[in-house]
Design an enzyme around this catalytic site. Structure first.
Site, PDB file in Angstrom:
ATOM      1  N   SER A   1      -3.179   4.137   6.723  1.00  0.00           N
ATOM      2  CA  SER A   1      -2.097   4.254   5.753  1.00  0.00           C
ATOM      3  C   SER A   1      -0.708   3.867   6.283  1.00  0.00           C
ATOM      4  O   SER A   1      -0.013   3.026   5.698  1.00  0.00           O
ATOM      5  CB  SER A   1      -2.076   5.699   5.227  1.00  0.00           C
ATOM      6  OG  SER A   1      -1.046   5.839   4.313  1.00  0.00           O
ATOM      7  N   GLU A   2      -0.305   4.478   7.382  1.00  0.00           N
ATOM      8  CA  GLU A   2       1.073   4.230   7.840  1.00  0.00           C
ATOM      9  C   GLU A   2       1.224   2.839   8.458  1.00  0.00           C
ATOM     10  O   GLU A   2       2.333   2.294   8.506  1.00  0.00           O
ATOM     11  CB  GLU A   2       1.523   5.320   8.821  1.00  0.00           C
ATOM     12  CG  GLU A   2       1.581   6.719   8.205  1.00  0.00           C
ATOM     13  CD  GLU A   2       0.234   7.458   8.239  1.00  0.00           C
ATOM     14  OE1 GLU A   2      -0.787   6.815   8.572  1.00  0.00           O
ATOM     15  OE2 GLU A   2       0.203   8.659   7.932  1.00  0.00           O
TER      16      GLU A   2
ATOM     17  N   TYR B   1     -13.744   3.228  10.093  1.00  0.00           N
ATOM     18  CA  TYR B   1     -14.293   3.838   8.876  1.00  0.00           C
ATOM     19  C   TYR B   1     -14.940   2.791   7.984  1.00  0.00           C
ATOM     20  O   TYR B   1     -14.648   1.601   8.089  1.00  0.00           O
ATOM     21  CB  TYR B   1     -13.240   4.660   8.129  1.00  0.00           C
ATOM     22  CG  TYR B   1     -12.217   3.899   7.314  1.00  0.00           C
ATOM     23  CD1 TYR B   1     -11.141   3.281   7.921  1.00  0.00           C
ATOM     24  CD2 TYR B   1     -12.312   3.842   5.930  1.00  0.00           C
ATOM     25  CE1 TYR B   1     -10.182   2.612   7.167  1.00  0.00           C
ATOM     26  CE2 TYR B   1     -11.360   3.180   5.167  1.00  0.00           C
ATOM     27  CZ  TYR B   1     -10.299   2.570   5.805  1.00  0.00           C
ATOM     28  OH  TYR B   1      -9.358   1.916   5.056  1.00  0.00           O
TER      29      TYR B   1
ATOM     30  N   TYR C   1     -15.646   8.306   7.700  1.00  0.00           N
ATOM     31  CA  TYR C   1     -14.821   8.151   8.904  1.00  0.00           C
ATOM     32  C   TYR C   1     -15.634   8.328  10.186  1.00  0.00           C
ATOM     33  O   TYR C   1     -16.489   9.214  10.264  1.00  0.00           O
ATOM     34  CB  TYR C   1     -13.748   9.242   8.932  1.00  0.00           C
ATOM     35  CG  TYR C   1     -12.702   9.175   7.851  1.00  0.00           C
ATOM     36  CD1 TYR C   1     -11.985   8.015   7.595  1.00  0.00           C
ATOM     37  CD2 TYR C   1     -12.392  10.325   7.125  1.00  0.00           C
ATOM     38  CE1 TYR C   1     -10.992   8.002   6.622  1.00  0.00           C
ATOM     39  CE2 TYR C   1     -11.401  10.316   6.152  1.00  0.00           C
ATOM     40  CZ  TYR C   1     -10.708   9.152   5.905  1.00  0.00           C
ATOM     41  OH  TYR C   1      -9.732   9.140   4.954  1.00  0.00           O
TER      42      TYR C   1
ATOM     43  N   GLY D   1       0.392   4.600 -14.472  1.00  0.00           N
ATOM     44  CA  GLY D   1       1.733   4.250 -14.016  1.00  0.00           C
ATOM     45  C   GLY D   1       2.282   5.254 -13.015  1.00  0.00           C
ATOM     46  O   GLY D   1       1.528   5.913 -12.295  1.00  0.00           O
TER      47      GLY D   1
ATOM     48  N   GLY E   1      -5.650   1.427  -0.282  1.00  0.00           N
ATOM     49  CA  GLY E   1      -4.420   0.829   0.260  1.00  0.00           C
ATOM     50  C   GLY E   1      -3.355   0.585  -0.793  1.00  0.00           C
ATOM     51  O   GLY E   1      -2.205   0.286  -0.459  1.00  0.00           O
ATOM     52  N   ALA E   2      -3.706   0.739  -2.082  1.00  0.00           N
ATOM     53  CA  ALA E   2      -2.727   0.465  -3.145  1.00  0.00           C
ATOM     54  C   ALA E   2      -1.519   1.401  -3.052  1.00  0.00           C
ATOM     55  O   ALA E   2      -0.366   0.979  -3.221  1.00  0.00           O
ATOM     56  CB  ALA E   2      -3.393   0.618  -4.517  1.00  0.00           C
ATOM     57  N   GLY E   3      -1.787   2.666  -2.746  1.00  0.00           N
ATOM     58  CA  GLY E   3      -0.692   3.644  -2.654  1.00  0.00           C
ATOM     59  C   GLY E   3       0.270   3.305  -1.526  1.00  0.00           C
ATOM     60  O   GLY E   3       1.487   3.522  -1.636  1.00  0.00           O
ATOM     61  N   ASP E   4      -0.251   2.763  -0.441  1.00  0.00           N
ATOM     62  CA  ASP E   4       0.613   2.412   0.696  1.00  0.00           C
ATOM     63  C   ASP E   4       1.503   1.226   0.345  1.00  0.00           C
ATOM     64  O   ASP E   4       2.676   1.179   0.724  1.00  0.00           O
ATOM     65  CB  ASP E   4      -0.241   2.058   1.921  1.00  0.00           C
ATOM     66  CG  ASP E   4      -1.208   3.174   2.281  1.00  0.00           C
ATOM     67  OD1 ASP E   4      -0.848   4.347   2.095  1.00  0.00           O
ATOM     68  OD2 ASP E   4      -2.323   2.861   2.730  1.00  0.00           O
TER      69      ASP E   4
HETATM   70  O1  KDG Z   1      -4.332   4.488   2.196  1.00  0.00           O
HETATM   71  C1  KDG Z   1      -5.394   3.752   2.717  1.00  0.00           C
HETATM   72  C2  KDG Z   1      -5.968   4.539   3.819  1.00  0.00           C
HETATM   73  O2  KDG Z   1      -6.508   5.716   3.277  1.00  0.00           O
HETATM   74  C3  KDG Z   1      -7.052   3.869   4.568  1.00  0.00           C
HETATM   75  O3  KDG Z   1      -6.660   2.678   5.175  1.00  0.00           O
HETATM   76  C4  KDG Z   1      -7.658   4.734   5.611  1.00  0.00           C
HETATM   77  O4  KDG Z   1      -5.729   5.619   6.675  1.00  0.00           O
HETATM   78  C5  KDG Z   1      -6.782   5.795   6.136  1.00  0.00           C
HETATM   79  C6  KDG Z   1      -7.252   7.142   5.937  1.00  0.00           C
HETATM   80  O5  KDG Z   1      -6.949   7.945   6.803  1.00  0.00           O
HETATM   81  O6  KDG Z   1      -7.894   7.430   4.938  1.00  0.00           O
END
Ligand code: KDG
Length: 324
Positions: free
Chosen positions: A34-35, A89, A105, A238, A262-265
């Site tokens: 995510s980050e 993962y 994971y 939305g 990954g959409a939220g990131d």
């Molecule tokens: O936001 C996408 C992430 O969830 C994915 O890439 C994996 O970082 C991750 C996680 O810990 O779920």
């Protein structure tokens, strides 16, 4: 803008067919986390970014390092651990019901989970304007929780803007109480707080769809700063943002998604970048919605994250139906 993010980066094995993984034989390999996704998005939009992460001293660690370099994300705070591997993962789709997305994971003893908390003291915070992390990081291990707490103290005392996404990942947690305890200091110090309907339901323990109702319960659990900006992402419904007494609504941008992970990131990265640049919530929300939608058209978390020109071109085309 100069931003710093902190979190685990992993190798993602993304299936090219649907169904239970025991019968899937073909996967694409991607770099994710995510980050790290947020850092790459911020960099694509022209910001200077560094990430704090720990990688295994292995082939996958090398893979992630080269992607960060190629994406212009600073690697001064990317550390390597000889004794623990880079996390991995797998994604599973459309099973046991259509449109299901599940992750598996292999990260519990990863290099990041084994972070030495004082390693974050090496980070020179001078000149960073924003620090971003998510609820994934403190829940990876006790050491990760300590490391996040340790850098957050310095971020707060230097009045660096703190951006936090609740990002609840059910497979990383034992209980709702554990999440609340771990998130308290993060949510309560966030200047920009990103969350989602699912996370609000989980944290409040309520299975309702009314976002205002959920948020008011969330605020009984955490005392959010009056000055904070709160953004709730709701997928195809939305997003909504509260800034001071004002409420902003943004419709979802319609796409045919192939991979929503990954959409939220992507949304977070675009919102942060455009909001900090212009100070205009509506402007930033629209671009965040666009980036969050378009990144889902390809497998992988960040690959289809658009550059500035591409966002503007895409938004113009949506308005007048013309891509020339
Ligand atoms: O936001 C996408 C992430 O969830 C994915 O890439 C994996 O970082 C991750 C996680 O810990 O779920």
């Amino acid at each position: 803008m100069k931003a710093l993010t902190m979190g685990e980066m992993m190798i993602q094995l993304n299936p090219i067919t649907s169904g239970p993984l025991r019968y899937v034989s073909l996967f694409e390999k991607h770099v994710a986390g995510s980050e790290g996704n947020v850092a790459i998005g911020l960099s694509r939009l022209g910001n200077t970014v560094e990430i704090i992460t720990i990688l295994g001293e292995d082939e996958f660690g090398e893979n992630i390092l080269s992607v960060l370099k190629a994406e212009n994300v600073g690697t001064s705070y990317v550390f390597f651990d000889k004794g623990h591997p880079t996390g991995v993962y797998f994604i599973q789709r459309d099973f046991p019901f259509q449109e299901a997305v599940e992750v598996f994971y292999y990260r519990s003893d990863s290099a990041m989970a084994n972070i030495q908390p004082d390693i974050v003291d090496k980070v020179d915070l001078n000149s960073f304007e924003v620090f971003h992390t998510s609820g994934i990081t403190p829940l990876l291990s006790e050491n990760c929780e300590k490391a996040v707490g340790r850098i957050l103290e310095r971020v707060i005392s230097r009045r660096i803007l703190f951006s936090f996404d609740t990002n609840v990942r059910r497979k990383l947690i034992k209980s709702r109480e554990e999440v609340i305890k771990s998130f308290k200091v993060l949510v309560e110090n966030a200047d920009i707080l990103f969350t989602g309907l699912g996370d609000l339901m989980f944290i409040t323990g309520r299975n309702v769809n009314d976002v205002e109702d959920l948020l008011s319960d969330f605020k009984k659990t955490f005392s959010i700063k009056d000055s904070s900006i709160v953004v709730v992402k709701m997928g195809s419904r939305g997003s909504i943002c509260w800034q001071g007494g004002e409420v902003f609504h943004q419709e979802a941008i319609k796409v045919k998604p192939l991979d929503t992970v990954g959409a939220g990131d992507a949304f977070d990265a675009a919102f942060l970048s455009f909001f900090l640049e212009k100070g205009d919530v509506s402007f930033a929300l629209r671009r965040a919605a666009f980036a969050g939608a378009i990144v889902t058209i390809m497998r992988g978390d960040y690959e289809a994250f658009p550059k500035r020109e591409e966002i503007e071109k895409g938004l113009r085309a949506l308005e007048n139906g013309d891509l020339r």
